[in-house]
Enzyme design. Structure first.
Site, short mmCIF file in Angstrom:
data_model
loop_
_atom_site.label_atom_id
_atom_site.label_comp_id
_atom_site.label_asym_id
_atom_site.label_seq_id
_atom_site.Cartn_x
_atom_site.Cartn_y
_atom_site.Cartn_z
N GLU A 79 0.91 -1.20 0.19
CA GLU A 79 0.02 -0.08 0.13
C GLU A 79 0.84 1.32 -0.06
OE1 GLU A 79 -2.83 0.81 -1.02
OE2 GLU A 79 -4.36 0.98 0.57
N THR A 111 -4.05 8.37 -4.68
CA THR A 111 -3.93 8.63 -3.09
C THR A 111 -2.85 9.41 -2.83
OG1 THR A 111 -4.92 6.49 -2.80
CG2 THR A 111 -3.90 7.48 -0.90
#
Ligand code: HSE
Length: 308
Positions: free
Chosen positions: A129, A182
């Site tokens: 991530e 993101t």
């Protein structure tokens, strides 16, 4: 012991307005599939990617990095080949990178004689991530691995608490077809926040958690608000305010950005409210010449699972 497993890894909604980097839940009916195969060649080899144009080089790929972290962490005497079949669009805000990171570590775990805990799997998935977002946050990977709704009470050490399910809540996801990385959505956030906003946000998160344990519907509804992040990020999402009004007009009881967007989530206590809201917002975006995907789901989603 199997040498190859096929894994389903669900889409997830992070933040849930009141819990930035802290809350997340798994969706039903939308997720990726991955094949994880044990091989003698050390390390991670990606043999196929379908559905998205993503790097085949393991060190540039979220699944590759997460898989590598786990092989290293468990001191594996084998390597893996992975196939990644993406159904969750990248940059959509419903945990596309998290599904890849969680899926591979969950898959490796199925190949072990002594499986590791969900908490340990989450630490490896967070490494993947981090490649996508520049930050090791677990609010997508945790619900992707655990299922249901998860609360992170600390990152150092990592502590994850599965929360009571929101059995009578329906969620609608609206994904306008723009991409938000993101990394970019984090970069626009202020580094410091006013104390009064920090207090309000702490009260909202506390209220949300308490509402689930006591199933206090009124407190639940009042708690799903975001004074810290949404004011900045909503500017990245076309017609955010208009869609929020539509959600209210159609009986939804909460609305916010899913993860870092552009997807938005809405909650309702009746399925019909989610359905009419999604139809109305799809029509709204169509008038603006913007295509959208919509998903309707309960919030009792399973985490990763072996499907073959
Ligand atoms: N908590 C993360 C963020 C989730 O909002 O940046 C990203 O999906």
């Amino acid at each position: 012991m199997k040498n190859e497993v096929k894994i389903y890894c669900p889409a997830t909604v992070a933040n849930v307005s009141c819990g930035f980097d802290t809350l997340g839940f798994a969706l039903e009916g939308i997720g990726d599939e991955m094949v994880v195969r044990k091989v003698t060649k050390p390390g991670v080899t990606i043999t196929a990617i379908t559905g998205e144009d993503l790097p085949m080089e393991a060190h540039k790929n979220v699944a590759g990095v997460a898989g590598h972290a786990m092989l290293e962490g468990i001191q594996a005497d084998f390597g893996i080949e992975i196939e990644i079949h993406k159904k969750i669009r990248s940059g959509s805000g419903i945990g596309s990178s998290a599904a890849s990171a969680a899926g591979v570590v969950y898959g490796i775990n199925q190949l072990l004689e002594t499986p590791r805990s969900n908490l340990e799997l989450t630490t490896y998935a967070m490494k993947g991530e981090a490649l996508a977002s520049g930050n090791e946050h677990a609010d997508n990977v945790a619900p992707c691995i655990y299922g249901g709704i998860t609360l992170i009470t600390g990152y150092n050490p990592l502590r994850i608490i599965p929360l009571p399910p929101m059995e009578t809540v329906y969620v609608g996801i609206l994904h306008p077809h723009i991409k938000i990385a993101t990394k970019d959505a984090r970069a626009i956030l202020p580094k410091e926040v006013p104390l009064k906003d920090a207090i309000i946000q702490a009260q909202r998160l506390a209220g949300f958690v308490a509402s689930l344990y006591e199933w206090d519907k009124q407190l639940f509804v009042e708690s799903i608000q975001d004074v810290l992040v949404e004011p900045y990020r909503k500017q990245l999402i076309p017609h955010f305010d208009a869609i929020k009004v539509l959600s209210e007009q159609h009986g939804c009881i909460a609305f916010g950005i899913s993860g870092s967007g552009p997807s938005m989530f809405a909650f309702a206590f009746a399925k019909a409210h989610i359905e009419t809201y999604l139809t109305a917002s799809k029509a709204y975006y169509k008038q603006q010449n913007l295509a959208v995907d919509t998903y309707a789901s309960r919030i009792r989603g399973m985490g990763c699972m072996q499907i073959d």
